[in-house]
Design a protein around this motif. Structure first.
Motif, PDB file in Angstrom:
ATOM      1  N   PHE A   1       0.800  -1.224   0.000  1.00 22.56           N
ATOM      2  CA  PHE A   1       0.000   0.000   0.000  1.00 22.56           C
ATOM      3  C   PHE A   1       0.834   1.278   0.000  1.00 22.56           C
ATOM      4  N   HIS A   2       2.128   1.150  -0.151  1.00 22.41           N
ATOM      5  CA  HIS A   2       3.023   2.304  -0.062  1.00 22.41           C
ATOM      6  C   HIS A   2       2.620   3.442  -0.988  1.00 22.41           C
ATOM      7  N   ASP A   3       2.424   3.153  -2.254  1.00 26.88           N
ATOM      8  CA  ASP A   3       2.124   4.217  -3.218  1.00 26.88           C
ATOM      9  C   ASP A   3       0.802   4.915  -2.906  1.00 26.88           C
ATOM     10  N   GLN A   4      -0.219   4.138  -2.540  1.00 27.25           N
ATOM     11  CA  GLN A   4      -1.499   4.745  -2.210  1.00 27.25           C
ATOM     12  C   GLN A   4      -1.390   5.630  -0.970  1.00 27.25           C
TER      13      GLN A   4
ATOM     14  N   ALA B   1      -0.822  11.039   1.604  1.00 28.18           N
ATOM     15  CA  ALA B   1      -0.013  11.971   2.403  1.00 28.18           C
ATOM     16  C   ALA B   1       0.326  13.222   1.592  1.00 28.18           C
ATOM     17  N   ALA B   2       0.651  13.037   0.325  1.00 25.93           N
ATOM     18  CA  ALA B   2       0.955  14.187  -0.537  1.00 25.93           C
ATOM     19  C   ALA B   2      -0.279  15.061  -0.724  1.00 25.93           C
TER      20      ALA B   2
ATOM     21  N   LEU C   1      -0.733   7.847   7.744  1.00 29.16           N
ATOM     22  CA  LEU C   1      -2.024   8.468   7.478  1.00 29.16           C
ATOM     23  C   LEU C   1      -2.435   9.383   8.631  1.00 29.16           C
ATOM     24  N   THR C   2      -2.188   8.955   9.845  1.00 34.91           N
ATOM     25  CA  THR C   2      -2.508   9.772  11.019  1.00 34.91           C
ATOM     26  C   THR C   2      -1.700  11.063  10.994  1.00 34.91           C
ATOM     27  N   ALA C   3      -0.410  10.957  10.741  1.00 31.71           N
ATOM     28  CA  ALA C   3       0.453  12.148  10.696  1.00 31.71           C
ATOM     29  C   ALA C   3       0.047  13.083   9.561  1.00 31.71           C
ATOM     30  N   ALA C   4      -0.345  12.533   8.436  1.00 40.02           N
ATOM     31  CA  ALA C   4      -0.728  13.359   7.292  1.00 40.02           C
ATOM     32  C   ALA C   4      -2.040  14.087   7.549  1.00 40.02           C
TER      33      ALA C   4
END
Length: 182
Positions: A62-65, A70-71, A123-126
């Motif tokens: 799931f890295h790319d997703q 995040a981006a 995801l939490t940090a983003a």
């Protein structure tokens, strides 16, 4: 994968990852690492060297997703309407979680595990800065962790429908009214 690895190790990693992406899409987050190795034509030791835990495998799948999400959060961080920015990002997360089978299940599996699924933290940090900026428009007690849990639940239920992304979007739209009444 570190660039200093041998060419055969890089090829094994790439082959394993490609097979893992397909296996998780078909079987969800509980796809068998052993079967992934057999399909990729490598032994279980090779699988474990590249992906020592199930969480490491899921992070790679799931890295790319997750990085895309995040981006997107970073792009929305200074949007003029903080509430709209948060809802835009959460809508995108809902779509991703409902579209990529296994992502919601992977987010649930990390709960209570000593081997934390790194993407949950990403995801939490983003999303945290978006929640913070939108704070005045949110109901009391709304947190990024709670929102990710909510979206995970929506995505898990949506997997049972013929068009999971569409069902998840309908459920998310309904939920927004309770999270942040306009």
């Amino acid at each position: 994968m570190p660039p200093q690895q041998r060419a055969d190790a890089r090829r094994n990693y790439e082959r394993l990852l490609a097979v893992a992406v397909e296996a998780v899409a078909e079987h969800g987050a509980s796809a068998s690492r052993e079967q992934i190795g057999r399909t990729a034509g490598v032994g279980s030791g090779t699988v474990r060297r590249h992906f020592p835990t199930r969480h490491a495998l899921l992070d790679a799948v799931f890295h790319d997703q997750v990085e895309g999400l995040a981006a997107r959060a970073a792009d929305l961080a200074d949007a003029p309407d903080p509430r709209a920015a948060l809802l835009d990002w959460l809508g995108a997360l809902t779509t991703y979680a409902a579209t990529f089978k296994g992502l919601a299940e992977a987010l649930v599996q990390q709960t209570g595990s000593p081997d934390t699924y790194c993407s949950t933290g990403r995801l939490t940090a983003a999303g945290a800065p978006l929640v913070q900026r939108a704070g005045p428009w949110l109901a009391p007690g709304v947190t990024i962790e709670g929102l990710i849990d909510l979206i995970t639940g929506i995505a898990l239920v949506a997997e049972r429908y013929g068009d999971p992304p569409a069902h998840a979007a309908r459920m998310w739209d309904l939920t927004v009214r309770g999270i942040s009444p306009a």
